[in-house]
Design a protein around this motif. Sequence first.
Motif, short mmCIF file in Angstrom:
data_model
loop_
_atom_site.label_atom_id
_atom_site.label_comp_id
_atom_site.label_asym_id
_atom_site.label_seq_id
_atom_site.Cartn_x
_atom_site.Cartn_y
_atom_site.Cartn_z
N LYS A 1 -43.24 8.67 41.08
CA LYS A 1 -42.32 8.38 42.18
C LYS A 1 -42.32 9.57 43.11
O LYS A 1 -41.95 10.69 42.74
CB LYS A 1 -40.91 8.13 41.62
CG LYS A 1 -39.92 7.79 42.73
CD LYS A 1 -38.51 7.58 42.25
CE LYS A 1 -37.60 7.67 43.48
NZ LYS A 1 -36.22 7.33 43.23
N GLU B 1 -39.78 11.42 39.36
CA GLU B 1 -40.62 12.05 40.38
C GLU B 1 -41.76 12.82 39.76
O GLU B 1 -42.92 12.72 40.20
CB GLU B 1 -39.78 13.01 41.22
CG GLU B 1 -38.91 12.30 42.26
CD GLU B 1 -37.89 13.24 42.90
OE1 GLU B 1 -37.06 12.73 43.66
OE2 GLU B 1 -37.94 14.46 42.62
N GLU C 1 -33.82 11.03 38.12
CA GLU C 1 -34.79 10.95 39.22
C GLU C 1 -35.83 12.06 39.16
O GLU C 1 -37.02 11.84 39.44
CB GLU C 1 -34.04 11.01 40.54
CG GLU C 1 -34.86 10.54 41.73
CD GLU C 1 -33.99 10.37 42.96
OE1 GLU C 1 -34.07 9.32 43.59
OE2 GLU C 1 -33.21 11.31 43.28
N ARG D 1 -29.74 12.27 39.70
CA ARG D 1 -30.86 13.21 39.89
C ARG D 1 -31.48 13.67 38.57
O ARG D 1 -32.67 13.97 38.51
CB ARG D 1 -30.38 14.43 40.68
CG ARG D 1 -30.10 14.03 42.12
CD ARG D 1 -29.87 15.22 43.01
NE ARG D 1 -29.44 14.75 44.32
CZ ARG D 1 -28.97 15.55 45.27
NH1 ARG D 1 -28.89 16.86 45.08
NH2 ARG D 1 -28.60 15.04 46.43
N ILE E 1 -30.26 5.07 37.65
CA ILE E 1 -29.94 5.73 38.92
C ILE E 1 -28.99 4.86 39.75
O ILE E 1 -28.02 5.35 40.33
CB ILE E 1 -31.26 6.03 39.68
CG1 ILE E 1 -32.04 7.13 38.94
CG2 ILE E 1 -30.98 6.45 41.12
CD1 ILE E 1 -33.47 7.34 39.44
N GLU F 1 -34.76 3.52 37.15
CA GLU F 1 -34.17 3.10 38.42
C GLU F 1 -32.82 2.44 38.23
O GLU F 1 -31.91 2.58 39.05
CB GLU F 1 -35.12 2.15 39.17
CG GLU F 1 -36.37 2.83 39.73
CD GLU F 1 -36.06 3.83 40.87
OE1 GLU F 1 -34.91 3.90 41.34
OE2 GLU F 1 -37.00 4.56 41.25
N LYS G 1 -41.28 12.15 46.16
CA LYS G 1 -39.97 12.60 46.66
C LYS G 1 -39.86 12.23 48.12
O LYS G 1 -40.81 12.35 48.87
CB LYS G 1 -39.82 14.11 46.49
CG LYS G 1 -38.34 14.49 46.56
CD LYS G 1 -38.07 15.83 46.00
CE LYS G 1 -36.54 16.02 46.03
NZ LYS G 1 -36.13 17.18 45.30
#
Lengths: 431, 431
Positions: free
Chosen positions: B429, B424, B420, B417, B404, B401, B431
């Motif tokens: 995590k 995900e 991320e 991304r 990001i 995080e 979407k």
Amino acid sequence: MRILAADQFQLKREVEYGTPEQNEAVRQIVAAVQKEGDAALLRYTEQFDGVRLEAGSLRVPEEEIQAAYDRVDSDFLIAIREAAVNIRAFHEKQMRKSWMDLQPDGSMLGQIMRPLKRVGLYVPGGKAAYPSSVLMNVIPAQVAGVPEIVMVTPPSTGGKEGIDPYILVTAAEAGVKEMYRVGGAQAVAALAYGTSSIPPVDKICGPGNIYVALAKRLVFGAVNIDSIAGPSEIIVLADDSADPSYVAADLLSQAEHDEMASAILVTPSQKLAEAVASEVEKQLAELPREAIARRSIDDYGAILTVGSIEEGIAVVNRLAPEHLEVMTEDPMRYLGMIENAGAIFLGPYSSEPVGDYFAGPNHIIPTNGTARFSSPVNVDDFLKKSSLIYYSKEALMASGEKIITLARHEGLEGHARAVEIRLEREGGKGK
Amino acid sequence: MRILAADQFQLKREVEYGTPEQNEAVRQIVAAVQKEGDAALLRYTEQFDGVRLEAGSLRVPEEEIQAAYDRVDSDFLIAIREAAVNIRAFHEKQMRKSWMDLQPDGSMLGQIMRPLKRVGLYVPGGKAAYPSSVLMNVIPAQVAGVPEIVMVTPPSTGGKEGIDPYILVTAAEAGVKEMYRVGGAQAVAALAYGTSSIPPVDKICGPGNIYVALAKRLVFGAVNIDSIAGPSEIIVLADDSADPSYVAADLLSQAEHDEMASAILVTPSQKLAEAVASEVEKQLAELPREAIARRSIDDYGAILTVGSIEEGIAVVNRLAPEHLEVMTEDPMRYLGMIENAGAIFLGPYSSEPVGDYFAGPNHIIPTNGTARFSSPVNVDDFLKKSSLIYYSKEALMASGEKIITLARHEGLEGHARAVEIRLEREGGKGK
């Protein structure tokens, strides 16, 4: 994304030397700053940045730096502080010590490591001002022990007056105490030759536009400079074990930097090649910087198929990429074969942004194939070495004749006599 | 030799960039070699060196190297071998190891040190061919582990055909196996871009005339180059305890190099100043290279008087000499105060030729004040570093995080991304 056999691919790039007009403009700016000092800085700042500064106001006041803290997100501040801790820890492991070798005859030889005294960091204005790059330049210099680190940056950001608060806060967090609102070739000239407001430095670091790059090239020799970065590159070396969506995302994270960035997949797997090609297309369509990334992928990107991972490593060694990701089974086993790569990311969780922002290693890495012979920014870049020679009388008497032989052979009689006079006086050698 | 107060003295020198005609000539030679390869080498060798070589005869045959051994003095061979042992021992102490830092979450960060793969050494022809410089370039590269070290040198020496046997023997002793009879800008171009006889290198070292220097500057970027040396310098910092004849002899050993060499005495002692001035005159008159040394002493030499040794050190730090000799009582006590000096010689027996030929430290040292920010040739010059980043799943999930946050702040959504998508898929995590 085009898929081709590896031997059909060459990455060709030109080093940017600027137009004759740009070179002449930079020459004039540097000469004016050398001659007129602050007056030239104020004049060019008005001319190029459209900002009229008072004499004596080039230095960013402490209050402005403190005020910047109120303008940055706390999430950003937490993240940049943790990144700084990691970067500092990694660079501290590189620190070297002076050493001496003591010999039984009393002689001592050694290498003395000292930090440069004063280093200047150029931070571009507008969107090219990356807080992460401030950390990557400042922290290695600090770890080396450089006592004076100064930052220069244009006084306006993307049309607005005032320096980006994120840059001010990041520099302050990294420990920069001296910041000046001046940019362009004039800032480089001020750092190199000094003005009454800005004392000269020993080395200039940091990226900038073509005028900044040409000015750095011009002042090199009067001061040291870092290398002048080319467009960014990544090679992902992957086999069937890799997740195509991870590979595609990592390629695009490179491609979005710049239309000239190069993102290349090297793989023995036709299946992965095709899956990544289709994932890239899918992810590209949703990327805010799609236009830039698409040009990069079309012009400098490729999926290169090879017969084996070992063949793929040969391609890597030939291209000598800035960044290399290895997403294969057991990636560690290939490490010994990789000869040329600036930064090596192993395994599925070592996505390049991990290194760009956070893990600790430097993100300023040789581009354009220069990883063949150069290195990421590191603590050594801010140290200088002096040789130390203390020869005892005994040592000189023992080896003096050989030194004289070598000096005479080279026709340097003065060298021979500098030793001979000591042997005659103190070594019992008659004249 | 003029005696003046230290604050009245500035050492001013220009970096040599060549005339426009010289630059254009070099550009053409380099382009021709790049295009035509060996054919251009043979043509320029005939044109500039007056030597007509057969195609395929650029490489010096093993028999010629062996035959050279019969033409050198045994005293020379004994001395150069012992010098090589000392130089190797000093440089081996500089060698660095790759390192890794293992973290409890399974992540690993490190720095990998590797030698350059192939290095080219330029050795000038005629009187400028110094065997000692061959050792000083080759041995650090060897110690770094460079597997291929090649030498190029013009095919004729001072009007005579054939390479100086002392150069051949010294290179062979140092371990060079690949030697080519080609010189000038054409040799530099061959090393940078390769021809069918001469495979390209990663770095070009060694001194040469203005054409060689300009060619090195031109090919920099395609390959690495060493720094381009300016005229040599020495400062002797001495007090009443110094022997004026030793000081004078050491100053002259520097002055005889070159009319532009600079030899400076810095002293708080008016008595020593006067004694050295008269010794210099006396020794000068007996020196074979008197004319050169006299020009150097007159134009770039000086005896600078200061109020104390500490003031003298401030002068040293300002001038940042290539060589510094400290001939004072207890010279070691000043070492910590000396910030800028390429090589530091302490005490009455550490005459500069000791370091030029024999002790072990490198004699290729930054000139022209660049000791402020650069270092004598050393093993690091032949190593490149790669960063290593292996992030575990746990490490990425913990710091994703923050990465990001930093990427989004810099407007690099593709970077965000790339992290991320992993959070995900594998970090729970949604979407």
